[in-house]
Enzyme design. Structure first.
Site, PDB file in Angstrom:
ATOM      1  N   SER A 359       3.357   0.643   0.656  1.00 45.99           N
ATOM      2  CA  SER A 359       2.379   0.686   1.738  1.00 45.99           C
ATOM      3  C   SER A 359       0.988   0.308   1.245  1.00 45.99           C
ATOM      4  CB  SER A 359       2.357   2.088   2.357  1.00 45.99           C
ATOM      5  OG  SER A 359       1.362   2.195   3.349  1.00 45.99           O
ATOM      6  N   LEU A 362       0.544  -3.535   0.769  1.00 45.20           N
ATOM      7  CA  LEU A 362       0.333  -4.255   2.022  1.00 45.20           C
ATOM      8  C   LEU A 362      -1.073  -4.021   2.567  1.00 45.20           C
ATOM      9  CD1 LEU A 362       3.765  -3.765   3.841  1.00 45.20           C
ATOM     10  CD2 LEU A 362       2.914  -5.793   2.669  1.00 45.20           C
ATOM     11  N   HIS A 363      -1.572  -2.796   2.458  1.00 44.88           N
ATOM     12  CA  HIS A 363      -2.949  -2.530   2.882  1.00 44.88           C
ATOM     13  C   HIS A 363      -3.951  -3.326   2.045  1.00 44.88           C
ATOM     14  CE1 HIS A 363      -1.214   0.899   5.070  1.00 44.88           C
ATOM     15  NE2 HIS A 363      -2.372   0.982   5.723  1.00 44.88           N
ATOM     16  N   GLU A 364      -3.698  -3.372   0.756  1.00 45.73           N
ATOM     17  CA  GLU A 364      -4.592  -4.122  -0.136  1.00 45.73           C
ATOM     18  C   GLU A 364      -4.541  -5.615   0.166  1.00 45.73           C
ATOM     19  OE1 GLU A 364      -7.527  -4.582  -2.557  1.00 45.73           O
ATOM     20  OE2 GLU A 364      -6.634  -2.590  -2.443  1.00 45.73           O
TER      21      GLU A 364
END
Length: 435
Positions: A359, A362-364
Site C-alpha cells: 500500500s 502505491l501511495h508513494e
C-alpha cells in the site's frame, strides 16, 4: 348584590386555600416541592452514557450540522469581503486555472483508462475460446497490468501538468489498477479451484464493477437498491460543491502562502502554523471522498453496500485505523494481497508488513508522479505504522481495563494523523522551491 356575594365567596375560598398552605409544616412543603422535580441529565451527558435510541441522538444534534455550515459560510464570506476591499479577486484565480488546466484532455485520459480495462476481459475471453493458451494468457495479463499502471503515469511525467491534474490522473490510474488486479486475481483463483472460464466471465457484471464504488470483484454480484433517489443525489452534489469551495479557500488562503515561502520560514513555525489548516483540510477531504463522492457514485449505480468507512476517529491503535478509515481499500488489501501472502505460507506478521508495504509503495508512486520526483518520505511514514501497531497493541492489552489509557492512545493517534501530512508538506514544498 349577587355579583358582590360571588366575589366575596371567591375571595373567601382563596383565602382559605392560602391559609391551608401557610398552616402546613415546612417538612410537608419541602416534600411537595421535591416530588415535583425529576432526576435528569443534560443532552450531552445522556448521549455520553448511551441512553436513548440512535434516532434521539440524531434529532438532538440536528442543528450542529447546520451551524457548522453557517460558521464556514460566515468565516469565508469575511475572506471574500476582505480580498475584495483590498482590490483583489474574491478567490485566487491563478490556482483555480492551474487546477482545471487542460480539463478536456484529462477527462479523455479518464475515459481511455476505463475503456482499456476491457482488454483484460478480452484476454480471458480469448483463453476461454482456446485462441490463446493459459500460459500465454497469464503472461499477457501481467504485462498488460504493468502497462496499465505505468503508461498513464509516464504520460503525466512527459506532459508536465500542474500538481492537481497530475494527482488526479495518477490517483485514477492507481484506482483502476487495483480494480483490475482484483478482477484478475479472483478469476485466476476460482479457475485454479476448477471453475470454468465460461461461468466466470460475465461482461455485464464486469462493466458494472468498473463503475461501482468498490475495489473487490464479486462473482455473485453486488447488493443493489431498488431505485435512484434523485433528491438525495442532488443534495450530495450541493454538499460536494460546498466542500470543494471551502477546501479551495483553505488551500489558497492558508496553505499556498506557506508553500510559496517555505524556504524562508523556520520549520517549527511552518509546522505549528500549518497543522490546524492541514487537519481541517484532511477532515474535509475525508468527508468529500467517503461521504459525498462514493455515496454519489453508489446512488448513480444503485450500489447497496455503502459501508465505506467506520468510526475511525475513535481509533486507539493504527491497525484499527487501517481497518476503519478506508474500507474499500482495506477489503482489497485483505482479500487480494494479504490472503495471497498467507496462502503462500507467509507468517501472519510478515503478511501484514508486506501488505502495508504494498500500500505504501502505491501511495508513494502517486506522490512521485504528482511532484515529478521519487522520494520515500510517505512510504517511510507509512512503514512506521508497523512498529507502532505492535507497540500500541501491547500497551492496549496491558491498559485495556482503564478508559483513561484509551483516551491517551486516541490523542496520540490524532497527533500522528495531523502531524504526518504537515511534515510531508514541509518537505515537498521546500524541495519544490529548490528545484
Amino acid at each position: 348584590m349577587k355579583p358582590a356575594m360571588k366575589y366575596f365567596e371567591l375571595n373567601h375560598s382563596v383565602s382559605c386555600m392560602d391559609k391551608t398552605v401557610l398552616e402546613s409544616s415546612p417538612g410537608e412543603q419541602s416534600e411537595r416541592r421535591i416530588s415535583s422535580c425529576y432526576l435528569r441529565d443534560s443532552v450531552i451527558t445522556r448521549m455520553r452514557s448511551q441512553e436513548g435510541t440512535k434516532e434521539d441522538v440524531i434529532k438532538s444534534l440536528f442543528g450542529f450540522r447546520n451551524v457548522l455550515w453557517v460558521l464556514f459560510a460566515l468565516y469565508f464570506l469575511r475572506l471574500l469581503v476582505v480580498r475584495t476591499l483590498h482590490g483583489l479577486s474574491p478567490v485566487c484565480v491563478e490556482f483555480l486555472l492551474t487546477s482545471i488546466y487542460d480539463a478536456p484532455k484529462i477527462i479523455l485520459i479518464f475515459g481511455l483508462i476505463w475503456a482499456s480495462s476491457y482488454s483484460f476481459f478480452f484476454i480471458l475471453y480469448l483463453e476461454k475460446r482456446s485462441i490463446v493458451s493459459n500460459t500465454l494468457a497469464n503472461v499477457l495479463l501481467r504485462v498488460a497490468l504493468f502497462l496499465y499502471l505505468v503508461l498513464p503515469c509516464k504520460w503525466v511525467l512527459s506532459s508536465e501538468y500542474p500538481i492537481v491534474p497530475s494527482f488526479s490522473v495518477a490517483a485514477q490510474a492507481t484506482c483502476f489498477f487495483l480494480k483490475i488486479h482484483s478482477f484478475v486475481a479472483i478469476i485466476e483463483r476460482e479457475y485454479l479451484r476448477g471453475t470454468s472460464l465460461e461461468s466466470l466471465l460475465d461482461i455485464k457484471l464486469f462493466s458494472y464493477f468498473l463503475v461501482a464504488p468498490t475495489l473487490v470483484y464479486r462473482l455473485k454480484g453486488y447488493p443493489r437498491t431498488k431505485e435512484l433517489r434523485w433528491k438525495y443525489f442532488l443534495g450530495l452534489v450541493i454538499q460536494g460543491c460546498g466542500l470543494l469551495f471551502v477546501m479551495y479557500l483553505i488551500m489558497t488562503e492558508y496553505m499556498l502562502p506557506l508553500f510559496q515561502n517555505a524556504s524562508n520560514i523556520h520549520c517549527v513555525e511552518f509546522v505549528v502554523t500549518l497543522i490546524v489548516p492541514t487537519g481541517v483540510f484532511y477532515l474535509l477531504f475525508f468527508i468529500l471522498i467517503f461521504e459525498v463522492m462514493l455515496n454519489g457514485f453508489a446512488e448513480l449505480t444503485r450500489f447497496g453496500d455503502r459501508l465505506f468507512y467506520e468510526d475511525w476517529w475513535n481509533s486507539v491503535t493504527h491497525d484499527e485505523f487501517l481497518r476503519k478509515w478506508n474500507r474499500p481499500v482495506y477489503n482489497y488489501l485483505m482479500k487480494v494481497v494479504y490472503s495471497y501472502a498467507r496462502k503462500m505460507g507467509t507468517k501472519k506478521w510478515k503478511a501484514m508488513m508486506l501488505t502495508i508495504m504494498y500500500s505504501s509503495v502505491l501511495h508513494e508512486l502517486v506522490l512521485a508522479v504528482t511532484f515529478r520526483r521519487l522520494r520515500i518520505y510517505l512510504m517511510s511514514l507509512m512503514m512506521t505504522q508497523t512498529p507502532l501497531i505492535w507497540m500500541m497493541n501491547i500497551l492496549l492489552r496491558i491498559q485495556e481495563r482503564r478508559q483513561i489509557y484509551r483516551q491517551i492512545s486516541n490523542i496520540f493517534f490524532w497527533n500522528y494523523i495531523f502531524l504526518g501530512p504537515t511534515l510531508l508538506m514541509l518537505i515537498y514544498s521546500r524541495e519544490q522551491q529548490v528545484h
